[in-house]
Motif scaffolding. Structure first.
Motif, PDB file in Angstrom:
ATOM      1  N   ALA A  38       0.795  -0.801   0.281  1.00 52.54           N
ATOM      2  CA  ALA A  38       0.282   0.012   0.441  1.00 52.54           C
ATOM      3  C   ALA A  38       0.667   1.458  -0.213  1.00 52.54           C
ATOM      4  O   ALA A  38       0.708   2.258  -0.752  1.00 52.54           O
ATOM      5  CB  ALA A  38      -0.888   0.006   0.870  1.00 52.54           C
ATOM      6  N   GLU A  39       2.421   1.273   1.128  1.00 57.36           N
ATOM      7  CA  GLU A  39       3.018   2.389   0.478  1.00 57.36           C
ATOM      8  C   GLU A  39       3.746   2.475  -0.604  1.00 57.36           C
ATOM      9  O   GLU A  39       3.657   3.194  -1.205  1.00 57.36           O
ATOM     10  CB  GLU A  39       3.389   2.026   1.526  1.00 57.36           C
ATOM     11  N   ALA A  40       4.027   1.626  -0.870  1.00 66.61           N
ATOM     12  CA  ALA A  40       4.749   1.597  -2.525  1.00 66.61           C
ATOM     13  C   ALA A  40       3.183   2.331  -3.520  1.00 66.61           C
ATOM     14  O   ALA A  40       3.928   2.484  -4.065  1.00 66.61           O
ATOM     15  CB  ALA A  40       4.983   0.331  -2.506  1.00 66.61           C
ATOM     16  N   LYS A  41       2.268   1.549  -3.227  1.00 62.10           N
ATOM     17  CA  LYS A  41       1.762   2.064  -4.182  1.00 62.10           C
ATOM     18  C   LYS A  41       0.984   3.992  -3.966  1.00 62.10           C
ATOM     19  O   LYS A  41       0.923   4.034  -5.012  1.00 62.10           O
ATOM     20  CB  LYS A  41      -0.111   1.239  -4.446  1.00 62.10           C
ATOM     21  N   GLN A  42       0.786   3.699  -3.000  1.00 62.69           N
ATOM     22  CA  GLN A  42       0.792   5.608  -2.674  1.00 62.69           C
ATOM     23  C   GLN A  42       1.741   6.177  -3.322  1.00 62.69           C
ATOM     24  O   GLN A  42       2.027   7.279  -3.965  1.00 62.69           O
ATOM     25  CB  GLN A  42       0.385   5.469  -0.842  1.00 62.69           C
ATOM     26  N   ALA A  43       3.319   5.731  -2.739  1.00 62.88           N
ATOM     27  CA  ALA A  43       4.363   6.394  -3.609  1.00 62.88           C
ATOM     28  C   ALA A  43       4.805   6.476  -5.180  1.00 62.88           C
ATOM     29  O   ALA A  43       4.973   7.367  -5.447  1.00 62.88           O
ATOM     30  CB  ALA A  43       5.896   5.910  -2.834  1.00 62.88           C
ATOM     31  N   THR A  44       3.831   5.434  -5.177  1.00 63.94           N
ATOM     32  CA  THR A  44       4.021   4.981  -7.190  1.00 63.94           C
ATOM     33  C   THR A  44       3.174   6.525  -7.432  1.00 63.94           C
ATOM     34  O   THR A  44       3.539   7.461  -8.165  1.00 63.94           O
ATOM     35  CB  THR A  44       3.975   3.822  -7.466  1.00 63.94           C
ATOM     36  N   LEU A  45       2.044   6.400  -6.715  1.00 67.17           N
ATOM     37  CA  LEU A  45       0.626   7.364  -7.226  1.00 67.17           C
ATOM     38  C   LEU A  45       1.422   9.403  -7.296  1.00 67.17           C
ATOM     39  O   LEU A  45       1.694  10.046  -8.124  1.00 67.17           O
ATOM     40  CB  LEU A  45      -0.191   7.488  -5.992  1.00 67.17           C
TER      41      LEU A  45
END
Length: 180
Positions: A38-45
């Motif tokens: 979830a943190e990686a997805k948020q950072a990607t966004l």
């Protein structure tokens, strides 16, 4: 209860804990991995949004650079146009009628019209001043003049002002009506 029963119950409890421990450890590890995902997805966004904003800024800066590239050159040419207009205004009427000077005057006037045409093609427009209310974004008041018109009205233009597209190239130098 005997010691033997207590030992058996303790052994059973240890077995159950040992059997459950991998499931608990696996569950904790799975929850941790899901959080990292979830943190990686948020950072990607966020990174994608930053990249999109950077692209927009770069495109706007490039468009502005293309649109306003001639700004410094145009400022330099304005003084040439001013001098040409002053020269034409200084020619007395009798010289304008002289057959020897008519060609020269006509050539200078044609040059003035050509400069105005070039300015128009490149989005350079003269700022209206006389009779307008002083706008500090377009006009620079140089003096106050006693007048019958309302205070703050431009009654004299010492130097024409110009815009390039929607930006100020040079303010008009003006005289404004004095209050009272």
């Amino acid at each position: 209860m005997t010691d033997e029963t207590t030992d058996t119950q303790a052994d059973d409890l240890r077995e159950q804990t040992a059997e459950a421990a991998p499931e608990v450890a696996e569950h904790d590890r799975l929850a941790e991995l899901e959080q990292q995902l979830a943190e990686a997805k948020q950072a990607t966004l966020y990174a994608q949004a930053d990249l999109q904003n950077y692209r927009r800024r770069a495109e706007k800066e490039a468009a502005d650079a293309r649109q306003y590239a001639a700004t410094s050159f145009a400022r330099d040419i304005l003084s040439v146009a001013d001098n040409l207009q002053r020269g034409l205004a200084a020619i007395p009427a009798e010289l304008r009628e002289d057959e020897k000077m008519k060609g020269l005057v006509a050539g200078l006037e044609a040059t003035g019209r050509e400069i105005e045409s070039v300015f128009t093609r490149h989005g350079i427009t003269k700022i209206a001043a006389l009779g307008e209310v002083l706008d500090p974004n377009k006009h620079q008041a140089m003096l106050e003049v006693p007048s019958d018109v309302p205070a703050g009205t431009i009654v004299q233009e010492m130097q024409a002002g110009y815009m390039i597209k929607d930006r100020l190239l040079r303010p008009a130098l003006v005289g404004v009506a004095r209050a009272g």
